[in-house]
Design an enzyme around this catalytic site. Structure first.
Site, short mmCIF file in Angstrom:
data_model
loop_
_atom_site.label_atom_id
_atom_site.label_comp_id
_atom_site.label_asym_id
_atom_site.label_seq_id
_atom_site.Cartn_x
_atom_site.Cartn_y
_atom_site.Cartn_z
N GLU A 165 0.84 -1.21 0.00
CA GLU A 165 0.00 0.00 0.00
C GLU A 165 0.87 1.25 0.00
O GLU A 165 1.84 1.34 0.76
CB GLU A 165 -0.89 -0.03 1.25
N HIS A 166 0.47 2.20 -0.83
CA HIS A 166 1.22 3.45 -1.01
C HIS A 166 2.66 3.16 -1.45
O HIS A 166 3.59 3.87 -1.09
CB HIS A 166 1.19 4.30 0.27
N LEU A 203 -12.96 0.38 -3.14
CA LEU A 203 -12.66 -0.76 -4.01
C LEU A 203 -12.54 -0.30 -5.47
O LEU A 203 -12.78 -1.05 -6.40
CB LEU A 203 -13.72 -1.86 -3.87
N SER A 204 -12.21 0.97 -5.62
CA SER A 204 -11.87 1.55 -6.93
C SER A 204 -13.01 1.63 -7.92
O SER A 204 -12.86 1.26 -9.09
CB SER A 204 -10.71 0.78 -7.56
N SER A 205 -14.14 2.14 -7.48
CA SER A 205 -15.23 2.28 -8.45
C SER A 205 -14.86 3.30 -9.53
O SER A 205 -15.24 3.11 -10.69
CB SER A 205 -16.54 2.66 -7.76
N ASP A 248 -4.57 0.78 -9.27
CA ASP A 248 -6.00 0.47 -9.39
C ASP A 248 -6.38 0.13 -10.83
O ASP A 248 -7.01 -0.89 -11.10
CB ASP A 248 -6.86 1.65 -8.91
N TYR A 296 -3.89 12.44 0.32
CA TYR A 296 -3.17 11.50 -0.56
C TYR A 296 -2.04 12.23 -1.28
O TYR A 296 -0.90 11.80 -1.28
CB TYR A 296 -4.17 10.90 -1.58
C1 GLA Z 1 -5.24 4.67 -4.18
C2 GLA Z 1 -4.50 5.02 -5.46
C3 GLA Z 1 -3.48 3.94 -5.82
C4 GLA Z 1 -2.59 3.61 -4.62
C5 GLA Z 1 -3.41 3.38 -3.36
C6 GLA Z 1 -2.55 3.23 -2.13
O1 GLA Z 1 -6.04 3.54 -4.38
O2 GLA Z 1 -5.40 5.19 -6.53
O3 GLA Z 1 -2.72 4.34 -6.93
O4 GLA Z 1 -1.63 4.60 -4.43
O5 GLA Z 1 -4.33 4.44 -3.13
O6 GLA Z 1 -1.81 2.06 -2.20
#
Ligand code: GLA
Length: 390
Positions: free
Chosen positions: A36-37, A130-132, A177, A227
């Site tokens: 993550e990150h 969850l990246s909608s 994502d 972020y």
């Molecule tokens: C969000 C960003 C990703 C990633 C994550 C953290 O989902 O869109 O690119 O940086 O945070 O891991």
């Protein structure tokens, strides 16, 4: 999926009329298991696509108008735009995501020749992390590529999605994502090296266990500005530590190299962010090795360590995610649990033994309600494939 195809085609005909030419598509959501990150620090990530995602129907128009309708925001009705007006605007709401991708196609030399009527219906829980939005970007890119015969590779769909998110929607996200969504493969997670986009699929064989998502239902608020702030802190840390080390990213450093050079980073917060980026990258590499060796306990332990680092060094968790994770750790049968995605709200991912799933939901759910004051939602998810036409 077949059933959903009927539902969305029927709704499309109701909204836009039943003339021929409507085609139905799908792109998944994603969950990150570990890493993550790290994606904007040249490190590794280990996400997988899900079987939930964004369903879409599209039909070409004879003019340059764009019409958008979302079954998730029916009250907004049809939102109109035009290929000649591809600019982000507050009023455009969710349509900034598909419009951003259309704009990005143009920037990459692929002009869209005619307008479209588009309907979306997503089953990714709202605001869950969850990246909608990446799912909407990838499904839009897939629609454009398929309907206009552009032959864009899935990897390029990911890059175009990220480009549109960065340049059109102003969120400085990494590639994870969109890559996880565009390149998803059933029953596999993707071990991606974000420094050069080399990747490997790793089967997720969770014999006797499930992936459970716990959604905090916390409004994300300042998420995207925090972020971008974390990104800047990592960039500052890299500039300072890089001198004389011959490295391009924090992902190039081992733990030992970081420890011996870390005092070059003058600000303590920046040093902590960099420590997370370095250690999390190494944890991700170890976690994939553990999974390959069928050592799921070790994988879970690394997930837990990932959360601690995101909580203490990266400081992106907050009370809600910490409560979900710390309560999960108490439940017998939990193999590992951590926040997933950007943080600051959103959700956690846990690996839970089959027989413990009901107890997990009950125990974590009631402890969360008692501490936070409102409910969390729980989803047992499956690992799915990338975008497709239905
Ligand atoms: C969000 C960003 C990703 C990633 C994550 C953290 O989902 O869109 O690119 O940086 O945070 O891991």
């Amino acid at each position: 999926m077949a059933e959903m195809k009927d539902i969305i085609l029927k709704k499309f005909a109701e909204v836009y009329g039943g003339e021929p030419g409507a085609r139905a598509f799908f792109a998944p959501g994603r969950v990150n298991l570990i890493g993550e990150h790290t994606d904007y620090n040249g490190g590794h990530v280990f996400p997988c696509a899900l079987t939930i995602g964004t369903y879409a129907v599209a039909r070409k128009r004879t003019d340059r108008r764009l019409r958008f309708f979302s079954m998730n925001f029916e009250h907004l009705g049809v939102i109109e735009s035009s290929l000649d007006d591809l600019k982000p605007s507050k009023d455009a709401g969710w349509t900034n995501y598909p419009k951003g991708v259309m704009w990005a196609f143009g920037e990459k030399g692929m002009e869209i020749p005619c307008g479209l009527d588009i309907l979306l219906n997503g089953n990714i829980p709202n605001g869950s992390g969850l990246s909608s939005s990446a799912s909407v970007e990838v499904v839009t890119g897939y629609i454009l590529s398929e309907m206009f015969g552009l032959g864009v590779s899935n990897q390029d769909l990911a890059l175009i999605g990220q480009f549109s998110e960065n340049q059109f929607n102003g969120v400085n996200c990494g590639i994870m994502d969109q890559f996880a969504i565009a390149m998803g493969k059933k029953d596999n997670a993707i071990f991606l090296d974000t420094s050069d986009l080399s990747y490997e699929y790793a089967p997720i064989k969770l014999d006797g266990a499930k992936i459970v998502i716990s959604c905090s239902n916390k409004k994300r608020g300042l998420g995207s500005s925090k972020y971008n702030e974390r990104r800047e802190e990592c960039e500052t840390a890299l500039k300072q530590i890089q001198t004389g080390m011959g490295i391009d990213t924090l992902g190039d450093l081992s733990e030992e190299e970081f420890e011996s050079a870390k005092m070059a980073i003058t600000d303590e917060d920046c040093r902590k962010r960099a420590r997370h980026a370095v250690y999390e990258n190494q944890r991700t590499i170890q976690a994939v090795a553990a999974l390959k060796a069928n050592d799921i306990e070790k994988f879970g332990q690394l997930m837990n360590e990932s959360h601690v680092s995101l909580r203490d060094d990266y400081e992106v968790t907050g009370e809600e995610l910490d409560t979900l994770v710390e309560e999960a750790w108490k439940v017998e049968g939990v193999i590992g649990s951590r926040m997933t995605g950007a943080g600051f709200g959103g959700c956690t991912v846990s690996i839970v033994k089959d027989e413990a799933v009901d107890r997990f939901i009950q125990e974590v759910g009631s402890a969360y309600k008692a501490t936070i004051g409102y409910e969390a939602d729980f989803y047992v998810v499956e690992v799915g494939s990338g975008p497709c036409e239905l």
